[in-house]
Design an enzyme around this catalytic site. Sequence first.
Site, mmCIF file in Angstrom:
data_model
loop_
_atom_site.group_PDB
_atom_site.id
_atom_site.type_symbol
_atom_site.label_atom_id
_atom_site.label_comp_id
_atom_site.label_asym_id
_atom_site.label_seq_id
_atom_site.Cartn_x
_atom_site.Cartn_y
_atom_site.Cartn_z
ATOM 1 N N LYS A 9 16.661 -2.324 -20.002
ATOM 2 C CA LYS A 9 17.473 -1.615 -19.012
ATOM 3 C C LYS A 9 18.249 -0.474 -19.680
ATOM 4 C CE LYS A 9 17.825 -5.715 -16.059
ATOM 5 N NZ LYS A 9 18.730 -6.721 -15.445
ATOM 6 N N TYR A 49 13.197 -5.000 -6.948
ATOM 7 C CA TYR A 49 14.241 -5.999 -6.670
ATOM 8 C C TYR A 49 14.367 -6.269 -5.177
ATOM 9 C CZ TYR A 49 16.161 -5.970 -11.474
ATOM 10 O OH TYR A 49 16.367 -6.111 -12.824
ATOM 11 N N ARG A 85 11.020 -15.547 -21.188
ATOM 12 C CA ARG A 85 12.330 -15.903 -20.625
ATOM 13 C C ARG A 85 13.155 -16.717 -21.627
ATOM 14 N NH1 ARG A 85 13.229 -14.673 -15.290
ATOM 15 N NH2 ARG A 85 14.486 -16.472 -14.779
ATOM 16 N N THR A 91 20.197 -15.384 -17.202
ATOM 17 C CA THR A 91 20.594 -14.124 -16.537
ATOM 18 C C THR A 91 22.038 -13.764 -16.858
ATOM 19 O OG1 THR A 91 19.096 -14.694 -14.733
ATOM 20 C CG2 THR A 91 20.700 -12.968 -14.288
ATOM 21 N N ARG A 102 20.070 -11.912 -24.581
ATOM 22 C CA ARG A 102 21.300 -11.715 -23.790
ATOM 23 C C ARG A 102 22.524 -12.327 -24.467
ATOM 24 N NH1 ARG A 102 18.113 -12.849 -18.206
ATOM 25 N NH2 ARG A 102 17.634 -10.705 -17.623
ATOM 26 N N ASN A 112 22.850 -6.803 -18.372
ATOM 27 C CA ASN A 112 22.285 -7.874 -19.197
ATOM 28 C C ASN A 112 21.052 -7.451 -20.007
ATOM 29 O OD1 ASN A 112 20.574 -7.792 -17.035
ATOM 30 N ND2 ASN A 112 20.695 -9.954 -16.509
ATOM 31 N N HIS A 115 15.166 -7.198 -18.303
ATOM 32 C CA HIS A 115 14.643 -7.956 -17.171
ATOM 33 C C HIS A 115 13.335 -8.590 -17.614
ATOM 34 C CE1 HIS A 115 13.099 -9.061 -13.240
ATOM 35 N NE2 HIS A 115 11.945 -8.574 -13.667
ATOM 36 N N GLU A 126 5.223 -7.167 -10.239
ATOM 37 C CA GLU A 126 6.121 -6.193 -10.867
ATOM 38 C C GLU A 126 5.350 -5.212 -11.755
ATOM 39 O OE1 GLU A 126 9.116 -8.671 -12.704
ATOM 40 O OE2 GLU A 126 9.899 -9.317 -10.762
#
Length: 153
Positions: A9, A49, A85, A91, A102, A112, A115, A126
Amino acid sequence: MERTFVAIKPDGVKRGLIGELVNRFERKGYKIIGMKLLIPTVAQVEEHYKEHIGKPFYPTLLKYLTSGPIVAMAIEGVNVIHGVRQIVGATNPDNADVGTIRADYAQIMSQNIVHASDSVESGNREINVWFNENEIFDNWKTVSQMLIEEQQK
Ligand code: CMP
């Protein structure tokens, strides 16, 4: 083999963390099959999103995602959804395990850093939001892919 979509991000890019974050996925042996730097459009963020449109945090999320370049990645590997993940962490950085991206680099949920898709279906959906078919390069083998194939013989 599964595919996942990962985005670094705008805060990750601005902080100069691209190399560090890409390294976390490459060193696991995952295969980067698509990668580009872009400033997301409002339409792309809405499509990506769409389940969050209307939620209280959505306006902040939209502003954040369109505030600068992101690195969009399509990544392939064995159980890559779960594996990525795990590398990324929860998150909310407050709940992220020590050593995850994170936990290491973020303090608040609204910034954060990365993604990562939450299911195989989301991953495929996605990837299609951010990449054209001719931007995906999967016709080559990583060393870990060769080792896995060797073991399966
Ligand atoms: P991500 O994993 O990209 O998925 C949706 C994003 O929305 C999430 O990371 C956060 O950046 C953001 N988000 C989710 N929940 C909240 C929340 N309660 N407050 C602020 N931002 C949130």
